[in-house]
Design an enzyme around this catalytic site. Structure first.
Site, PDB file in Angstrom:
ATOM      1  N   CYS A  92      36.421  49.584  37.674  1.00  0.00           N
ATOM      2  CA  CYS A  92      36.044  48.714  36.574  1.00  0.00           C
ATOM      3  C   CYS A  92      36.522  47.294  36.892  1.00  0.00           C
ATOM      4  O   CYS A  92      37.695  47.090  37.204  1.00  0.00           O
ATOM      5  CB  CYS A  92      36.684  49.218  35.279  1.00  0.00           C
ATOM      6  SG  CYS A  92      36.491  48.106  33.874  1.00  0.00           S
ATOM      7  N   CYS A 132      39.154  50.674  29.066  1.00  0.00           N
ATOM      8  CA  CYS A 132      39.132  49.356  28.399  1.00  0.00           C
ATOM      9  C   CYS A 132      37.860  49.062  27.624  1.00  0.00           C
ATOM     10  O   CYS A 132      37.731  47.993  27.040  1.00  0.00           O
ATOM     11  CB  CYS A 132      39.377  48.258  29.431  1.00  0.00           C
ATOM     12  SG  CYS A 132      37.980  48.004  30.564  1.00  0.00           S
ATOM     13  N   CYS A 178      39.488  46.224  34.216  1.00  0.00           N
ATOM     14  CA  CYS A 178      40.846  46.780  34.215  1.00  0.00           C
ATOM     15  C   CYS A 178      41.265  47.393  35.550  1.00  0.00           C
ATOM     16  O   CYS A 178      42.411  47.797  35.702  1.00  0.00           O
ATOM     17  CB  CYS A 178      40.999  47.809  33.095  1.00  0.00           C
ATOM     18  SG  CYS A 178      40.135  49.371  33.390  1.00  0.00           S
ATOM     19  N   CYS A 182      28.686  57.497  42.338  1.00  0.00           N
ATOM     20  CA  CYS A 182      29.167  58.832  41.988  1.00  0.00           C
ATOM     21  C   CYS A 182      30.432  58.636  41.144  1.00  0.00           C
ATOM     22  O   CYS A 182      31.480  58.262  41.666  1.00  0.00           O
ATOM     23  CB  CYS A 182      29.458  59.599  43.273  1.00  0.00           C
ATOM     24  SG  CYS A 182      29.952  61.303  43.036  1.00  0.00           S
ATOM     25  N   CYS A 223      33.780  51.852  30.300  1.00  0.00           N
ATOM     26  CA  CYS A 223      35.042  52.302  30.879  1.00  0.00           C
ATOM     27  C   CYS A 223      35.848  53.014  29.791  1.00  0.00           C
ATOM     28  O   CYS A 223      36.047  52.462  28.701  1.00  0.00           O
ATOM     29  CB  CYS A 223      35.819  51.105  31.422  1.00  0.00           C
ATOM     30  SG  CYS A 223      37.454  51.535  32.066  1.00  0.00           S
TER      31      CYS A 223
END
Length: 155
Positions: free
Chosen positions: A102, A57, A105, A127, A54
């Site tokens: 995610c 984070c 976060c 995607c 991510c």
């Protein structure tokens, strides 16, 4: 701006996110934006090993071995690291889709589509916006320092 009432371990405020994300990362990760197709740095990125994390984070999301060429204009993955991605129903734009975020976060990654017939183990296509991701060539991602502005864009 999340349409979900779900709580995530990383509970930064919008101002705290603005301090560590650039404007485009904030627009996509925190405001559920989308990058133009074919514009992302990971669309045609096919390393033999590594992990996609991510961009907000640094939580590990996808292994390089999960990535495949879908021709859709965004990075495509047939699966995520177990527990790394959370799915939500998205009814925006007059259709029902499955949004993926995610799990650490709540940052918007993109959408997942099923049953498109790709020759993958799951018949799913995650995607994902390149802007939502960073990449570590190692099997374990390197954690960025707190407040390390700009570090998330290193590849």
């Amino acid at each position: 701006m999340s349409s979900s009432s779900q709580s995530y371990p990383d509970q930064r405020t919008p101002d705290e996110w603005r301090a560590v994300l650039n404007k485009e990362q904030f627009r996509i990760l925190r405001e559920k934006g989308t990058e133009p197709p074919g514009s992302g740095k990971f669309d045609k990125h096919y390393p033999s090993a590594g992990v996609y994390t991510c961009a907000g984070c640094s939580a590990p999301l996808y292994k390089a071995s999960h990535k495949f060429s879908s021709g859709c204009g965004w990075p495509a993955y047939f699966d995520s690291i177990p527990g790394a991605v959370t799915r939500h129903e998205d009814r925006a734009f007059g259709m029902v889709r499955t949004e993926i975020v995610c799990s650490n976060c709540g940052g918007h990654l993109g959408h997942v589509f099923k049953g498109e017939g790709f020759p993958t183990p799951t018949d799913e296509r995650h995607c994902v916006n390149s802007v939502s991701l960073s990449f570590s060539p190692e099997d374990e991602p390197v954690k960025k320092a707190d407040g390390g502005e700009g570090e998330q864009s290193k590849v």
